[in-house]
Design a protein around this motif. Sequence first.
Motif, PDB file in Angstrom:
ATOM      1  N   TYR A  21       0.826  -1.206   0.000  1.00 51.81           N
ATOM      2  CA  TYR A  21       0.000   0.000   0.000  1.00 51.81           C
ATOM      3  C   TYR A  21       0.862   1.259   0.000  1.00 51.81           C
ATOM      4  O   TYR A  21       0.542   2.232  -0.701  1.00 51.81           O
ATOM      5  CB  TYR A  21      -0.950   0.005   1.200  1.00 51.81           C
ATOM      6  CG  TYR A  21      -1.840   1.215   1.210  1.00 51.81           C
ATOM      7  CD1 TYR A  21      -2.955   1.289   0.385  1.00 51.81           C
ATOM      8  CD2 TYR A  21      -1.548   2.316   2.010  1.00 51.81           C
ATOM      9  CE1 TYR A  21      -3.776   2.403   0.362  1.00 51.81           C
ATOM     10  CE2 TYR A  21      -2.355   3.440   1.998  1.00 51.81           C
ATOM     11  CZ  TYR A  21      -3.464   3.475   1.169  1.00 51.81           C
ATOM     12  OH  TYR A  21      -4.258   4.587   1.139  1.00 51.81           O
ATOM     13  N   HIS A  23       0.654   3.962  -2.868  1.00 51.56           N
ATOM     14  CA  HIS A  23       0.302   5.344  -2.554  1.00 51.56           C
ATOM     15  C   HIS A  23       1.399   6.300  -3.009  1.00 51.56           C
ATOM     16  O   HIS A  23       1.109   7.411  -3.491  1.00 51.56           O
ATOM     17  CB  HIS A  23       0.070   5.479  -1.045  1.00 51.56           C
ATOM     18  CG  HIS A  23      -0.658   6.721  -0.663  1.00 51.56           C
ATOM     19  ND1 HIS A  23      -0.027   7.930  -0.498  1.00 51.56           N
ATOM     20  CD2 HIS A  23      -1.977   6.955  -0.416  1.00 51.56           C
ATOM     21  CE1 HIS A  23      -0.904   8.842  -0.165  1.00 51.56           C
ATOM     22  NE2 HIS A  23      -2.102   8.290  -0.099  1.00 51.56           N
ATOM     23  N   LYS A  28      -5.604   9.267  -8.391  1.00 51.61           N
ATOM     24  CA  LYS A  28      -6.474   8.272  -7.757  1.00 51.61           C
ATOM     25  C   LYS A  28      -6.761   7.082  -8.665  1.00 51.61           C
ATOM     26  O   LYS A  28      -7.153   6.018  -8.176  1.00 51.61           O
ATOM     27  CB  LYS A  28      -7.789   8.926  -7.323  1.00 51.61           C
ATOM     28  CG  LYS A  28      -8.658   9.430  -8.456  1.00 51.61           C
ATOM     29  CD  LYS A  28      -9.949  10.024  -7.913  1.00 51.61           C
ATOM     30  CE  LYS A  28     -10.857  10.487  -9.041  1.00 51.61           C
ATOM     31  NZ  LYS A  28     -12.110  11.066  -8.531  1.00 51.61           N
ATOM     32  N   ILE A  42      -6.977   3.331  -7.277  1.00 47.59           N
ATOM     33  CA  ILE A  42      -8.177   2.504  -7.468  1.00 47.59           C
ATOM     34  C   ILE A  42      -7.820   1.206  -8.193  1.00 47.59           C
ATOM     35  O   ILE A  42      -8.281   0.119  -7.826  1.00 47.59           O
ATOM     36  CB  ILE A  42      -9.251   3.291  -8.254  1.00 47.59           C
ATOM     37  CG1 ILE A  42      -9.783   4.450  -7.402  1.00 47.59           C
ATOM     38  CG2 ILE A  42     -10.393   2.369  -8.670  1.00 47.59           C
ATOM     39  CD1 ILE A  42     -10.744   5.349  -8.156  1.00 47.59           C
ATOM     40  N   ILE A  90      -5.946  -1.153  -5.772  1.00 43.79           N
ATOM     41  CA  ILE A  90      -6.847  -1.782  -4.802  1.00 43.79           C
ATOM     42  C   ILE A  90      -7.719  -2.832  -5.489  1.00 43.79           C
ATOM     43  O   ILE A  90      -7.932  -3.932  -4.962  1.00 43.79           O
ATOM     44  CB  ILE A  90      -7.716  -0.716  -4.111  1.00 43.79           C
ATOM     45  CG1 ILE A  90      -6.830   0.250  -3.302  1.00 43.79           C
ATOM     46  CG2 ILE A  90      -8.750  -1.378  -3.205  1.00 43.79           C
ATOM     47  CD1 ILE A  90      -6.017  -0.413  -2.229  1.00 43.79           C
ATOM     48  N   THR A  96      -8.335   3.402   5.589  1.00 44.11           N
ATOM     49  CA  THR A  96      -9.690   2.908   5.327  1.00 44.11           C
ATOM     50  C   THR A  96     -10.580   4.005   4.777  1.00 44.11           C
ATOM     51  O   THR A  96     -11.320   3.800   3.801  1.00 44.11           O
ATOM     52  CB  THR A  96     -10.285   2.331   6.620  1.00 44.11           C
ATOM     53  OG1 THR A  96      -9.462   1.258   7.080  1.00 44.11           O
ATOM     54  CG2 THR A  96     -11.694   1.827   6.381  1.00 44.11           C
ATOM     55  N   ILE A 103      -9.694   4.840   1.059  1.00 41.21           N
ATOM     56  CA  ILE A 103     -10.105   3.825   0.089  1.00 41.21           C
ATOM     57  C   ILE A 103     -11.620   3.791  -0.046  1.00 41.21           C
ATOM     58  O   ILE A 103     -12.160   3.626  -1.153  1.00 41.21           O
ATOM     59  CB  ILE A 103      -9.550   2.453   0.509  1.00 41.21           C
ATOM     60  CG1 ILE A 103      -8.031   2.478   0.413  1.00 41.21           C
ATOM     61  CG2 ILE A 103     -10.110   1.338  -0.358  1.00 41.21           C
ATOM     62  CD1 ILE A 103      -7.365   1.204   0.874  1.00 41.21           C
ATOM     63  N   TYR A 124     -12.909   6.288  -2.481  1.00 38.26           N
ATOM     64  CA  TYR A 124     -12.651   5.980  -3.888  1.00 38.26           C
ATOM     65  C   TYR A 124     -13.510   4.824  -4.400  1.00 38.26           C
ATOM     66  O   TYR A 124     -14.013   4.860  -5.526  1.00 38.26           O
ATOM     67  CB  TYR A 124     -11.167   5.632  -4.091  1.00 38.26           C
ATOM     68  CG  TYR A 124     -10.224   6.794  -3.923  1.00 38.26           C
ATOM     69  CD1 TYR A 124     -10.652   8.103  -4.132  1.00 38.26           C
ATOM     70  CD2 TYR A 124      -8.905   6.587  -3.522  1.00 38.26           C
ATOM     71  CE1 TYR A 124      -9.788   9.171  -3.972  1.00 38.26           C
ATOM     72  CE2 TYR A 124      -8.021   7.661  -3.354  1.00 38.26           C
ATOM     73  CZ  TYR A 124      -8.481   8.943  -3.575  1.00 38.26           C
ATOM     74  OH  TYR A 124      -7.624  10.006  -3.418  1.00 38.26           O
TER      75      TYR A 124
END
Length: 621
Positions: free
Chosen positions: A430, A434, A441, A445, A448, A485, A488, A491
């Motif tokens: 992560y 990031h 974004k 996205i 994830i 959290t 995410i 998004y």
Amino acid sequence: MQAQLSRKTVVLNKLKSAIRAVEKDTGLSDEEKLFQVHTFEIFQKELNESENSVFQAIYGLQRALQGDYKDVVNMKESSRQRLEALREAAIKEETEYVELLAAEKHQVEALKNMQHQNKSLSMLDEILEDVRKAADRLEEEIEEHAFDDNKSVKGVNFEAVLRVEEEEANSKQNLTKREVEDDLGLSMLIDSQNNQYILTKPRDSTIPRADHHFIKDIVTIGMLSLPCGWLCTTIGLPTMFGYIICGVLLGPSGLNSIKSIVQVETLGEFGVFFTLFLVGLEFSPEKLRKVWKISLQGPCYMTLLMIAFGLLWGHLLQIRPTQSVFISTCLSLSSTPLVSRFLVGSARGEKEGDLDYSAVLLGMLVMQDVQLGLFIAVMPTLIQAGASTYSSIVMEILRILVLIGQILFSLAAVFLLCLVIKTYLIGPYYRKLHMESKGNKEILILGISAFIFLMLTVTELLDVSMELGCFLAGALISSQGHMVTEEIVSYIEPIRDFLAIIFFASIGLHVFPTFVVYELTILMVLTLAVVIMKFVLAALVLSLLLPKTSQYIKWIVAAGLAQVSEFSFVLGSRARRAGIISREVYLLILSVTTLSLLLAPVLWRAAITKCVPRPDRRSSL
């Protein structure tokens, strides 16, 4: 007849001599040789097929003259043989037509070659010629002979189908037949069982195509979901029921305007994936650790009690035990997506030292998802065991135990993998994601989503449900902290909301209001009986498992479990195809499931109103 066969032999010999002469002619180009040989081979096939047709006709006539009009079996067999002959003839005609198209293509190639023999090509023509040859070579490489490869496979049957062109193509009066066939629209095939098919992979993959039926279906669902969801919000119902109503209006029981039902349901499954991922984000491993005993024991006790009651009622109503076990297991499952919607924004401020009812509820729902995968794996073997002799029953029980052991091993492997990912991988992954996104974004996205798909793929390969993989993906990411959290969720939530519309609309496609109206009394009695039974059983089990300081949350958890999961649609359809349940039982399961989902928000609101302390209470719907 003998004279015709002799003439046919003479003609075939002449064709073979002509083919050999063409192949030896050095004055012809390769394209001209290919065209002429291809044409002669087509004539050879036509002569052979004509001979076969004559003999088949004579044989059919003999059977008709010798048959007894009272011998229904003999007449049926004759009809079946004629039907098979017609199907094979149609397929051979289609093959010959394709070969004629190929011959026409070779002829065009030969003419082009002759036209360009005595003139030099310009640089642009040479480029175009190279591109054309490369495109032809590409087309030949990627062309899959799916029909030719599969028609000889054992168990494959030829079947006549109807080919329905799109309305747009039929309305173009000035187009030739060939131009209509080359149009980018997709045809629809309808078989003798009224199953409808659309093209999934075209023969020519160089032409971009789109399924306009599917596009129109999604657009229609999106437009109609707005007023339906708005109406439900106005009268105080969750918007998900508006989406279900949208599916009912557009489905087979309504306007019947949805053409690509399978595609809509497939896209709706992604709504389940992202919904369970967000549920996992709110359900951290720390919460799971606190309630793991209740989450493990509660659903198991409820399922066993439901099966016991089902066998009792099945014995009184003279229902087969296998059918009673199947129906009871279907009804014991609860809807995770529905309850997760209830828990959005619900109260979390219980007394100090008390358990969080959302953690207990979600933990039990996750265990039910595991039971779903276990039931799908074990049920076919259980059905076979019920129809076996005593000696084979022992073997079937052993097979069932082996299956259970395999699934438990898979679950252990999944949770061990999650522990490794949580300890060593998820944090660096992560942070790297990031950092590389740098405020973009889209990359975040995508990263994830890729992690979600990886987890559901792993659980699927280990014979565990994909839904559990999505939930675990969310739980692993939630271990990175509250700030991660929230980022995410901001998004992924819009993606989840759109796909959830498709999912709930796909549920509405299987709801039949006319059947519910005709059998409303019996359906309401059955639904109330199922809801009350699940509520009472859940409250009884939780009263034994919960600590004394948290006994009051048993009513909230029981209210959340007192409905039937939408996965009963999936289980019911599989059982009906396998012959485990009848059509009537299948419709009853669908109707009871739908009505229980409609009653769920009423029971949930009543439980929240009575059991949650007023200062901490917020709207959970």
